[in-house]
Design a protein around this motif. Structure first.
Motif, PDB file in Angstrom:
ATOM      1  N   LEU A 186      59.909 -22.318 113.995  1.00 22.32           N
ATOM      2  CA  LEU A 186      58.745 -22.323 113.109  1.00 22.32           C
ATOM      3  C   LEU A 186      57.609 -23.147 113.703  1.00 22.32           C
ATOM      4  O   LEU A 186      56.437 -22.796 113.562  1.00 22.32           O
ATOM      5  N   VAL A 187      57.952 -24.257 114.363  1.00 21.71           N
ATOM      6  CA  VAL A 187      56.925 -25.094 114.986  1.00 21.71           C
ATOM      7  C   VAL A 187      56.289 -24.365 116.170  1.00 21.71           C
ATOM      8  O   VAL A 187      55.070 -24.395 116.354  1.00 21.71           O
ATOM      9  N   GLN A 188      57.106 -23.699 116.962  1.00 18.63           N
ATOM     10  CA  GLN A 188      56.590 -23.035 118.158  1.00 18.63           C
ATOM     11  C   GLN A 188      55.946 -21.678 117.857  1.00 18.63           C
ATOM     12  O   GLN A 188      55.066 -21.236 118.594  1.00 18.63           O
ATOM     13  N   VAL A 227      62.696 -30.471 105.469  1.00 23.03           N
ATOM     14  CA  VAL A 227      61.685 -30.307 106.519  1.00 23.03           C
ATOM     15  C   VAL A 227      61.453 -28.823 106.792  1.00 23.03           C
ATOM     16  O   VAL A 227      60.310 -28.361 106.870  1.00 23.03           O
ATOM     17  N   PHE A 228      62.541 -28.069 106.912  1.00 18.23           N
ATOM     18  CA  PHE A 228      62.417 -26.640 107.196  1.00 18.23           C
ATOM     19  C   PHE A 228      61.651 -25.920 106.089  1.00 18.23           C
ATOM     20  O   PHE A 228      60.739 -25.124 106.354  1.00 18.23           O
ATOM     21  N   LEU A 229      62.012 -26.191 104.833  1.00 18.58           N
ATOM     22  CA  LEU A 229      61.360 -25.502 103.719  1.00 18.58           C
ATOM     23  C   LEU A 229      59.885 -25.885 103.608  1.00 18.58           C
ATOM     24  O   LEU A 229      59.042 -25.047 103.279  1.00 18.58           O
ATOM     25  N   THR A 230      59.576 -27.150 103.899  1.00 18.47           N
ATOM     26  CA  THR A 230      58.167 -27.573 103.869  1.00 18.47           C
ATOM     27  C   THR A 230      57.374 -26.866 104.963  1.00 18.47           C
ATOM     28  O   THR A 230      56.255 -26.386 104.729  1.00 18.47           O
ATOM     29  N   LEU A 231      57.953 -26.794 106.160  1.00 21.32           N
ATOM     30  CA  LEU A 231      57.296 -26.078 107.258  1.00 21.32           C
ATOM     31  C   LEU A 231      57.106 -24.602 106.910  1.00 21.32           C
ATOM     32  O   LEU A 231      56.046 -24.019 107.176  1.00 21.32           O
ATOM     33  N   ALA A 252      49.767 -27.003 117.430  1.00 24.72           N
ATOM     34  CA  ALA A 252      49.059 -28.290 117.406  1.00 24.72           C
ATOM     35  C   ALA A 252      48.621 -28.653 115.996  1.00 24.72           C
ATOM     36  O   ALA A 252      48.778 -29.796 115.555  1.00 24.72           O
ATOM     37  N   GLN A 253      48.063 -27.688 115.272  1.00 22.38           N
ATOM     38  CA  GLN A 253      47.604 -27.962 113.910  1.00 22.38           C
ATOM     39  C   GLN A 253      48.767 -28.293 112.987  1.00 22.38           C
ATOM     40  O   GLN A 253      48.672 -29.199 112.152  1.00 22.38           O
ATOM     41  N   LEU A 254      49.853 -27.559 113.137  1.00 25.27           N
ATOM     42  CA  LEU A 254      51.013 -27.786 112.275  1.00 25.27           C
ATOM     43  C   LEU A 254      51.579 -29.182 112.497  1.00 25.27           C
ATOM     44  O   LEU A 254      51.868 -29.910 111.540  1.00 25.27           O
ATOM     45  N   LEU A 255      51.729 -29.574 113.756  1.00 24.14           N
ATOM     46  CA  LEU A 255      52.253 -30.911 114.050  1.00 24.14           C
ATOM     47  C   LEU A 255      51.329 -31.999 113.517  1.00 24.14           C
ATOM     48  O   LEU A 255      51.793 -33.047 113.057  1.00 24.14           O
ATOM     49  N   GLU A 256      50.027 -31.756 113.594  1.00 25.42           N
ATOM     50  CA  GLU A 256      49.068 -32.772 113.151  1.00 25.42           C
ATOM     51  C   GLU A 256      49.251 -33.110 111.678  1.00 25.42           C
ATOM     52  O   GLU A 256      49.039 -34.257 111.264  1.00 25.42           O
ATOM     53  N   THR A 257      49.676 -32.134 110.860  1.00 30.23           N
ATOM     54  CA  THR A 257      49.877 -32.401 109.434  1.00 30.23           C
ATOM     55  C   THR A 257      51.062 -33.329 109.196  1.00 30.23           C
ATOM     56  O   THR A 257      51.216 -33.865 108.100  1.00 30.23           O
ATOM     57  N   TRP A 258      51.895 -33.516 110.222  1.00 27.65           N
ATOM     58  CA  TRP A 258      53.080 -34.376 110.098  1.00 27.65           C
ATOM     59  C   TRP A 258      52.907 -35.716 110.814  1.00 27.65           C
ATOM     60  O   TRP A 258      53.857 -36.488 110.927  1.00 27.65           O
ATOM     61  N   ARG A 259      51.697 -36.012 111.315  1.00 28.91           N
ATOM     62  CA  ARG A 259      51.502 -37.208 112.140  1.00 28.91           C
ATOM     63  C   ARG A 259      51.957 -38.488 111.436  1.00 28.91           C
ATOM     64  O   ARG A 259      52.520 -39.392 112.061  1.00 28.91           O
ATOM     65  N   GLU A 260      51.710 -38.594 110.147  1.00 26.72           N
ATOM     66  CA  GLU A 260      52.071 -39.816 109.419  1.00 26.72           C
ATOM     67  C   GLU A 260      53.510 -39.790 108.916  1.00 26.72           C
ATOM     68  O   GLU A 260      53.962 -40.731 108.273  1.00 26.72           O
ATOM     69  N   SER A 261      54.227 -38.721 109.201  1.00 28.64           N
ATOM     70  CA  SER A 261      55.600 -38.581 108.711  1.00 28.64           C
ATOM     71  C   SER A 261      56.600 -39.206 109.676  1.00 28.64           C
ATOM     72  O   SER A 261      56.369 -39.278 110.885  1.00 28.64           O
ATOM     73  N   ALA A 262      57.735 -39.627 109.129  1.00 32.16           N
ATOM     74  CA  ALA A 262      58.812 -40.162 109.973  1.00 32.16           C
ATOM     75  C   ALA A 262      59.414 -39.076 110.855  1.00 32.16           C
ATOM     76  O   ALA A 262      60.112 -39.371 111.828  1.00 32.16           O
ATOM     77  N   HIS A 263      59.147 -37.805 110.530  1.00 39.58           N
ATOM     78  CA  HIS A 263      59.709 -36.686 111.296  1.00 39.58           C
ATOM     79  C   HIS A 263      58.814 -36.272 112.469  1.00 39.58           C
ATOM     80  O   HIS A 263      59.193 -35.386 113.236  1.00 39.58           O
ATOM     81  N   TYR A 264      57.639 -36.904 112.617  1.00 40.54           N
ATOM     82  CA  TYR A 264      56.634 -36.422 113.576  1.00 40.54           C
ATOM     83  C   TYR A 264      57.161 -36.370 115.010  1.00 40.54           C
ATOM     84  O   TYR A 264      57.060 -35.339 115.689  1.00 40.54           O
ATOM     85  N   LYS A 265      57.737 -37.466 115.485  1.00 40.40           N
ATOM     86  CA  LYS A 265      58.194 -37.502 116.882  1.00 40.40           C
ATOM     87  C   LYS A 265      59.316 -36.496 117.123  1.00 40.40           C
ATOM     88  O   LYS A 265      59.388 -35.874 118.187  1.00 40.40           O
TER      89      LYS A 265
END
Length: 582
Positions: free
Chosen positions: A458-460, A484-488, A500-513
């Motif tokens: 989903l990320v890729q 995480v999967f259902l939110t994505l 890039a845009q999708l990951l940016e929405t998670w920047r402040e999340s503990a799951h970002y890295k």
């Protein structure tokens, strides 16, 4: 800058930006299939392992593991904070960055207004000095002085050169209208306060050279004395907008003239930069009254592959050159070139270019000394290498410096030359030296469970989220990562994203890295194969939920009677599971 940047703006910014153009503006890229490649700017390598994907708007280095979107690249490459990286990317696209109110909007507004006011005051001071150059009683003398230095009106205008009046309070009388503005001018070091409390202009009777930051804003000044006592140059002290160790005079003008300059020359004085530009040598910068710092050199090596330090040949010039070399050693990667040009005593770039013209000065640049030669020339001063004591002393001086160099090529070159001077074999010296601790990147071996595969796909391939139906009932599945999967899936189902845009929405999340790592997961699937894979995993998750729910009802029946609806549900669940087995 105070106030949060709206997430919607960041989304739109990444939508407008092309990461290939952003990276290529700093690191030249070459096309490699669907992607672009280069030697990684974040570690020393000879074979390109740094990949930029236009489809995903994402970069990844297989050598050191660095990865991210266009904002991450500016953070890591330019050394910016997140807000500054957003500002920089927005400026590249000609956009203004909006701000949201935070928990303390009044304080944020005050900080924002303070910063805006500071830059405006510095710009007003620049215009004031420019006005004085034309209209002050001494304007004719100052203009004659500038003409005598070979400067024409166009160059003076380009660098916004002005004149600080000789009166003690000319600028103060113009701008210090109340205690608040007086304090601001004191904070920005445009005014000074004596021990007895008297407030007066910081710069007086000087030719003024505004110092610009990378965005072209005036952040400080250098003032050259015309006559009388006092230091030849007077520079703005540190202020809340000016940090001289990280800025370079003329750098903004160089970047305006050259997207990727082949070479940048470091000189000592403001007038040197301006005089060289007057003669068409518009790739010179000056450190601001200090030895060239590591931060300044890092900025230069991120802009060009060759830096020439051009200093006076006197003791002070050579001392400044050696400090620059010491600061550059940890930055010297393969492919970067540092050279030194020492001018005859009593001469400077200004006088040389006036006497010999641009061709004469550039001919001297061609003869600049490679740092590997200057390195030993400096270290051997006062040492007789013909004797054992002198050779031992040279080894003692060279050892800690060579160990700081990251480049294999430069370190080996210096080791070979040191061995020659010590009349030893290079292999005999190896035992005396420690190789720099270069961390070898080992990609983390992530066990790709079905859930992680689904998240990674989903990320890729965010577009797949719109093609697959949502399964809200899966939120009750007791499997790590399901939220995480259902939110994505919800995000990508409702809105179009790049990786890039999708990951940016998670920047402040503990799951970002963790999501960043999954974005770099290597597989050989195209979009069609990825869609089938993701669909199969969702079916697998549904089956797992059916098993879980059936077990829950069976367990409940052991302690209490099921309702009619629950019995019917259980029968349907069992029927589904039996059909899967047949």
């Amino acid at each position: 800058m105070a106030g949060l940047i709206p997430k919607s703006f960041i989304h739109d910014l990444l939508d407008r930006a092309d990461i290939v153009e952003v990276v290529d503006s700093r690191v030249p890229l070459k096309k490699a299939g669907k992607n672009h490649q280069a030697c990684c700017p974040f570690h020393n390598e000879k074979t390109p392992s740094f990949t930029v994907s236009a489809d995903k708007q994402f970069y990844h280095c297989f050598g050191c593991g660095e990865h991210g979107n266009a904002i991450d690249f500016l953070i890591n490459y330019d050394g910016l904070s997140f807000p500054d990286a957003v500002e920089e990317l927005a400026a590249m696209l000609g956009l203004e960055v909006p701000r949201e109110a935070s928990e303390n909007p009044q304080k944020d507004a005050q900080k924002r207004q303070q910063a805006e006011s500071d830059y405006e005051v510095m710009q007003q001071a620049t215009r004031f000095f420019q006005h004085q150059l034309k209209h002050h009683a001494r304007a004719g003398e100052v203009i004659d002085y500038l003409k005598g230095r070979g400067l024409n009106g166009e160059t003076v205008k380009q660098f916004q050169i002005g004149y600080a009046p000789s009166e003690w309070d000319a600028l103060k009388q113009t701008f210090a209208r109340n205690p608040q503005t007086t304090q601001q001018l004191l904070d920005l070091k445009l005014l000074n306060r004596s021990d007895n409390g008297r407030v007066y202009d910081f710069f007086r009777d000087r030719v003024m050279f505004p110092i610009h930051d990378r965005r072209g804003r005036v952040i400080g000044f250098g003032g050259r004395i015309l006559e009388g006592d006092g230091p030849k140059y007077l520079n703005s002290p540190e202020t809340r907008v000016f940090h001289k160790g990280s800025e370079l005079y003329g750098f903004y003008q160089v970047r305006q003239a050259h997207r990727q300059p082949d070479v940048i020359v470091i000189v000592e004085g403001y007038m040197d930069v301006v005089a060289l530009a007057q003669h068409g040598i518009n790739y010179a910068v000056a450190s601001l009254g200090t030895a060239t710092t590591t931060e300044q050199l890092q900025r230069l090596f991120r802009t060009t592959h060759q830096v020439v330090c051009c200093y006076d040949g006197d003791r002070a010039g050579r001392d400044a050159a050696w400090r620059a070399l010491e600061n550059a050693l940890p930055l010297l990667k393969d492919g970067l070139d540092l050279r030194f040009l020492f001018l005859p005593e009593g001469e400077d770039p200004d006088s040389i270019v006036q006497a010999e013209g641009a061709k004469g000065f550039e001919a001297r640049l061609q003869q600049a000394q490679p740092f590997t030669e200057y390195f030993f020339e400096h270290l051997q001063q006062g040492i007789d290498v013909k004797g054992d004591a002198g050779r031992s002393q040279l080894l003692q001086r060279a050892k800690p410096l060579i160990e700081r160099i990251a480049s294999d090529f430069y370190r080996d070159t210096l080791m070979e030359r040191l061995a020659e001077k010590l009349r030893r074999e290079k292999s005999q010296l190896q035992t005396h030296f420690q190789r720099p601790q270069q961390s070898r990147y080992q990609p983390e071996q992530i066990q790709m469970t079905p859930m992680r595969r689904a998240i990674a796909l989903l990320v890729q391939f965010p577009q797949l989220g719109q093609q697959l139906p949502l399964n809200a009932e899966l939120k009750r599945l007791g499997m790590p990562g399901i939220e995480v999967f259902l939110t994505l899936h919800q995000q990508t189902h409702e809105q179009a994203f790049t990786t890039a845009q999708l990951l940016e929405t998670w920047r402040e999340s503990a799951h970002y890295k963790h999501l960043q790592k999954l974005a770099s997961w290597q597989h050989a699937m195209d979009e069609e194969t990825a869609q089938q894979e993701l669909n199969d995993i969702i079916v697998f998750l549904i089956d797992k939920y059916v098993e879980q729910r059936a077990d829950e009802l069976l367990e409940k029946e052991k302690s209490q009677e099921l309702s009619k609806a629950e019995r019917k549900e259980y029968q349907l669940l069992i029927q589904h599971l039996r059909q899967k087995k047949t």
